[in-house]
Design a protein around this motif. Sequence first.
Motif, mmCIF file in Angstrom:
data_model
loop_
_atom_site.group_PDB
_atom_site.id
_atom_site.type_symbol
_atom_site.label_atom_id
_atom_site.label_comp_id
_atom_site.label_asym_id
_atom_site.label_seq_id
_atom_site.Cartn_x
_atom_site.Cartn_y
_atom_site.Cartn_z
ATOM 1 N N LYS A 325 34.233 -21.119 49.203
ATOM 2 C CA LYS A 325 34.253 -19.819 49.885
ATOM 3 C C LYS A 325 34.053 -18.675 48.887
ATOM 4 O O LYS A 325 33.328 -17.707 49.165
ATOM 5 N N GLY A 356 34.620 -24.349 54.144
ATOM 6 C CA GLY A 356 34.708 -23.252 53.194
ATOM 7 C C GLY A 356 33.473 -22.358 53.192
ATOM 8 O O GLY A 356 33.414 -21.393 52.431
ATOM 9 N N PRO A 358 31.357 -19.588 54.934
ATOM 10 C CA PRO A 358 31.368 -18.585 56.006
ATOM 11 C C PRO A 358 30.049 -18.601 56.776
ATOM 12 O O PRO A 358 28.973 -18.678 56.181
#
Length: 403
Positions: A325, A356, A358
Motif C-alpha cells: 500500500k 494492499g 488501492p
Amino acid sequence: MTVVREYDSSRDLAGVEDVERRCEVRPSGKLSLFTDLLGDPISRIRHSPSFLMLVAETGTEEKEIVGMIRGCIKTVTCGKKLDLNHKSQNDTVKPLYTKLAYVLGLRVSPSHRRQGIGFKLVKMMEAWFMQNGAEYSYIATENENQASVNLFTGKCGYSEFRKPSILVNPVYAHKVNVSRRVTVIKLDPVDAESLYRLRFSTTEFFPRDIDSVLNNKLSLGTFVAVPRGSCYGSGSGSWPGSSKFLEYPPESWAVLSVWNCKDSFRLEVRGASLWRRVVAKTTRVVDKTLPFLKLPSIPSVFKPFGLHFMYGIGGEGPRAAKMVKSLCGHAHNLAKRGGCGVLATEVAGEEPLQRGIPHWKVLSCQEDLWCIKRLGDDYIDGALGDWTKSPPGASIFVDPREF
C-alpha cells in the motif's frame, strides 16, 4: 476479397488509426473505453524481443484497412522443478521456460464484422508464431466480450487459463501520504534484476529478459518498502544489495516497479452523460482547491489520458500488504507528477497482496480472462509437459510491455 499482410507504416497509418478510433477496447455498461496509440500502431509491442503487426485489407481499386492484429514472442517461466544436481544440501527450485506468443490489439471495423476477418488475422498470426518457434499462444479478453471469447475458445482452439484482476485507481489532484513507518528505497536496474531473478524467477509468466524490461526507457524504477527503523530503513547507504537483503530480510517487505504507458498510448472513456461529467469535474475542482482535505477526485477520463502501470508486485511477511500500500502511494505521487489520469496493475485473482493495492471497483475488472493454446509439442529443459493443463498459482508476473 480480404488480404492479410504485414503492416506498412508508409501507407497504412491513417487506415489503422481510423479502425482503432472506431473500436472500443473494454465496454463497461453505457461507457466504452477507446485507445489512441499516439501515431505509432506498434508502440505496444516494439519493446518485445520479437513482434509483428498484420492488417486486413479489402477492395480492388479503392483499398480499405478493415482490421489488424499485433503479436509478440518472448521466453517466460511456465513452471518449476527441483534441481537435484545442486551442490547444496537442500534441493534448489529452478524455473521451467517456454517460448510464449501473445496476441493483442485484435481489431475489426464494426462495418466488417461477422465475415471471418478476425479468424483469418488470428490464423495468420499463429502461423508466424510457429515459424518463429513459439510453443504456446495466449490472449487476454473480457468475460463479457462474448464475441471475442467465442472466436478464441470456439473457432481458434484456445482454452480458458487464468483469471487475473485488473485494478485501477484514479490519480487525485492531491498528493497521497506514504506511511511514516515505511521507508521506500529505489533500486538501480542491476540490483532490481538481481532481486527479481532471485525471488520471482519461478513465478508464472516471469520474462527471461527481465533485464530488458528494467532497463527500458519506459521503466520508471523499482522500489522496495521496508519498516522504518530496520537496518535497511535507517537512511542512505543502508541497502546491502539484493542478494544480501534476501539472505537477511526484515520481518516484512514489498517490491514493485512502475512503467510509463503514457508515452505509448492514451485512453479515453466515451458515452458519459453530462451529469457524470459535471460530477467528475466538481470533484476535481474541490480536490484542487482544498488538497489538504485529501478528498478523492475523479480524473478527466472523458478526454485522452495517460496511465502508469505497476508490475512485479511481491513481498513477504505479516505486514507485506501494508508495505505494498505504501509503494502504491509512492507510485501514485509519481503518476501525479507525470500528469497521468490513472494508476493500474494486474495481479492473479488469488494474489494475497491484492488487499494492499488501492483501487476503485467501478474502474477495475475483478476477473479478466486469459486464454491459452498449445501450438505444438514442447520439450522444456528435459521435462515433457503441457502448460495449458497446469493449475493456477497464487501469483503471476504481468509483463508491462503487453498491458
